[in-house]
Scaffold this active site. Sequence first.
Site, PDB file in Angstrom:
ATOM      1  N   LYS A   1       0.859  -1.199   0.000  1.00  0.00           N
ATOM      2  CA  LYS A   1       0.000   0.000   0.000  1.00  0.00           C
ATOM      3  C   LYS A   1       0.890   1.243   0.000  1.00  0.00           C
ATOM      4  CE  LYS A   1      -3.365   2.557   2.855  1.00  0.00           C
ATOM      5  NZ  LYS A   1      -4.247   2.548   4.032  1.00  0.00           N
TER       6      LYS A   1
ATOM      7  N   LYS B   1     -10.372  12.626   8.255  1.00  0.00           N
ATOM      8  CA  LYS B   1      -9.925  12.139   9.566  1.00  0.00           C
ATOM      9  C   LYS B   1      -9.911  13.283  10.570  1.00  0.00           C
ATOM     10  CE  LYS B   1      -6.763   8.438   8.110  1.00  0.00           C
ATOM     11  NZ  LYS B   1      -7.499   7.348   8.767  1.00  0.00           N
TER      12      LYS B   1
ATOM     13  N   ASP C   1       1.483   6.035   5.744  1.00  0.00           N
ATOM     14  CA  ASP C   1       0.510   5.150   5.117  1.00  0.00           C
ATOM     15  C   ASP C   1       1.068   4.508   3.839  1.00  0.00           C
ATOM     16  OD1 ASP C   1      -1.911   3.963   5.600  1.00  0.00           O
ATOM     17  OD2 ASP C   1      -3.100   5.424   4.469  1.00  0.00           O
TER      18      ASP C   1
ATOM     19  N   ASP D   1     -12.322   7.088   3.549  1.00  0.00           N
ATOM     20  CA  ASP D   1     -11.131   6.801   4.361  1.00  0.00           C
ATOM     21  C   ASP D   1     -10.735   5.323   4.288  1.00  0.00           C
ATOM     22  OD1 ASP D   1      -9.019   7.349   5.998  1.00  0.00           O
ATOM     23  OD2 ASP D   1     -10.196   7.514   7.850  1.00  0.00           O
TER      24      ASP D   1
ATOM     25  N   GLU E   1      -9.569   3.781   1.905  1.00  0.00           N
ATOM     26  CA  GLU E   1      -8.986   3.934   0.566  1.00  0.00           C
ATOM     27  C   GLU E   1      -7.939   2.882   0.242  1.00  0.00           C
ATOM     28  OE1 GLU E   1      -7.765   5.299   3.140  1.00  0.00           O
ATOM     29  OE2 GLU E   1      -5.606   5.043   2.823  1.00  0.00           O
TER      30      GLU E   1
ATOM     31  N   ARG F   1      -7.857  -0.354   0.630  1.00  0.00           N
ATOM     32  CA  ARG F   1      -8.393  -1.523  -0.073  1.00  0.00           C
ATOM     33  C   ARG F   1      -8.753  -1.174  -1.509  1.00  0.00           C
ATOM     34  NH1 ARG F   1     -13.006  -2.025   4.426  1.00  0.00           N
ATOM     35  NH2 ARG F   1     -11.360  -0.998   5.604  1.00  0.00           N
TER      36      ARG F   1
HETATM   37  N1  BES Z   1      -4.479   4.273   6.856  1.00  0.00           N
HETATM   38  C1  BES Z   1      -5.655   4.003   7.580  1.00  0.00           C
HETATM   39  C2  BES Z   1      -5.427   2.946   8.669  1.00  0.00           C
HETATM   40  C3  BES Z   1      -4.656   3.399   9.867  1.00  0.00           C
HETATM   41  C4  BES Z   1      -5.294   4.026  10.920  1.00  0.00           C
HETATM   42  C5  BES Z   1      -3.303   3.154   9.951  1.00  0.00           C
HETATM   43  C6  BES Z   1      -4.583   4.428  12.037  1.00  0.00           C
HETATM   44  C7  BES Z   1      -2.606   3.552  11.070  1.00  0.00           C
HETATM   45  C8  BES Z   1      -3.230   4.183  12.094  1.00  0.00           C
HETATM   46  C9  BES Z   1      -6.755   3.489   6.663  1.00  0.00           C
HETATM   47  O1  BES Z   1      -6.744   4.013   5.381  1.00  0.00           O
HETATM   48  C10 BES Z   1      -8.048   3.888   7.280  1.00  0.00           C
HETATM   49  O2  BES Z   1      -8.297   5.049   7.362  1.00  0.00           O
HETATM   50  N2  BES Z   1      -8.850   2.906   7.680  1.00  0.00           N
HETATM   51  C11 BES Z   1     -10.107   3.176   8.302  1.00  0.00           C
HETATM   52  C12 BES Z   1     -11.114   2.210   7.774  1.00  0.00           C
HETATM   53  C13 BES Z   1     -12.525   2.533   8.172  1.00  0.00           C
HETATM   54  C14 BES Z   1     -12.977   3.786   7.464  1.00  0.00           C
HETATM   55  C15 BES Z   1     -13.414   1.369   7.810  1.00  0.00           C
HETATM   56  C16 BES Z   1      -9.936   3.031   9.812  1.00  0.00           C
HETATM   57  O3  BES Z   1      -9.212   2.114  10.248  1.00  0.00           O
HETATM   58  O4  BES Z   1     -10.465   3.852  10.550  1.00  0.00           O
HETATM   59 ZN    ZN Z   2      -4.906   4.645   4.689  1.00  0.00          ZN
HETATM   60 MN    MN Z   3      -7.796   5.863   5.282  1.00  0.00          MN
END
Ligand code: BES
Ligand code: ZN
Ligand code: MN
Length: 497
Positions: free
Chosen positions: A267, A279, A290, A349, A351, A353
């Site tokens: 990723k 966020k 990320d 968010d 994104e 996947r």
């Molecule tokens: N990059 C984030 C995941 C992440 C969160 C990595 C905190 C490190 C620390 C990912 O893109 C994300 O935002 N995931 C969301 C998914 C949700 C919207 C289903 C998440 O984990 O909040």
């Molecule tokens: Zn992310």
């Molecule tokens: Mn995200």
Amino acid sequence: MKLNQIHFDLAKEQLHQHQSDCLVIGAFEGKLTVSSEKVDQALKGLLSDLVKSGDITGKVGDVLPLVIAEGIGSKRLLIVGLGKEEEFSVDHLRKAVMSATRVAKSSPAKSLSFALLEQCKNKGKSIPILIQAVADVLYQFNAPRKEAVKAQQLTQIHIVDEKGNSEVTKAVAYGQALINGMALTKDLANMPANMMTPTDLGDAALALAKKFPNVKATVLNKAEIKKLGMGAFLAVAQGSAEKPRFIVLEYRHDKAKDEAPIALVGKGVTFDTGGISLKPGAAMDEMKYDMGGAASVLGTFRALAELNLETHVIGLIPATENMPSGEAVKPGDVITSMSGQTIEVLNTDAEGRLILCDALTYATHFKPKAIVDIATLTGAIIIALGHEVSGLFSNNEDLTAKLKASSEKTRDHVWQFPIWKEIYQPMLDSNFADMGNISAGRGAGSITAACFLERFVEEYPWAHLDVAGTAWTSGKEKGSTARPVPLLLDFINSFHS
Ligand code: BES
Ligand code: ZN
Ligand code: MN
């Protein structure tokens, strides 16, 4: 970009004759090691006296520093605790090596030697862990400052092993390549997002290929990505002023010419604001990490190239920012992935996947023997496992077993989660497309993310590593950990055996 270079070599001379600015020897609780006994003799019983007096405790990681005028070839001596002899493990070794290196780092020593190997039953496994422990302490990011921080002066590291056989020599070379790869991963991931854009990430891949002729790199631009039909990847990229890049790396040894490749998919979100599903502000700077999965793929390739392993590996990196703007993808938008499956974007968010699914489809075109994706995919994995253990998800038992074995060996920990189809797949159902990009409920967030990815790997053996908790450390020691490069390199290296 300049790598922080630390050089390891093998010293085969007698311990008391070995010349170093700083020699590290071990002590168990209440007992010197065999190497330490030799030094003790050269120092006329000084060390055994210090064991008796309690100055040398032998507790894991306790360090007693001595400056030595005569008797042995080294100027400084660090006696580091290894714990109880019967409980000794590579985890104790790592802890001891890290504390000794911290002490040596704050001394004027320019060279550092370790005489701890006699305790290790499996040197092929212990040496890379020792080398990694040293490098993790000595790594320094070349931050852009008005006045550059003084470069690390401890650069020459010797591993003393009087018998030093070919297994040991090989393990030192392996460890050296591993930390060089990890240093690249850390350098790329620690760069701020304005200095590590998708274009910069592509340039880093091209630079790697230029330095190592056994690595090929191709960087696709937006028009080329569009031509491939990567509608999900481009939907994430459309809100950003930075142009996306799709990076294709290939490492192929002549002797593995006809072998089906292992595909690593990383990723590469160089900054994740969340997009329109923005966020919250706290610690948002950390979203520069990320692209940690992408950085781990590049670091693994660097190590592979240096070791010249007889294998065939493809590296795929979709690289983009995730930004809110007038052109950004919106919640409710329906997009079409490269596989033809349509996706309702319920949360912009989620994104990771969306960019990975197209990269996974691309990976299937190589008919790989295994696909492993590495992604800082979900915050939920941090809630489940914390910061020491990565999440493992897979559709294949043999691949799972191989990854678990490498994880156990390298101490780059993973824990497997279930991705039972009947239970979790329906959670991705959508009334408006083939699937939603998130599940309706809040539960099992890391699992439903993995289940989303599984829809794009067809019947190929696939595993997903969620490294959101492990790829970097927060707080005062904020920085990339280069995980899971140790796991990936061992996995590739031992795929056949
Ligand atoms: N990059 C984030 C995941 C992440 C969160 C990595 C905190 C490190 C620390 C990912 O893109 C994300 O935002 N995931 C969301 C998914 C949700 C919207 C289903 C998440 O984990 O909040
Ligand atoms: Zn992310
Ligand atoms: Mn995200």
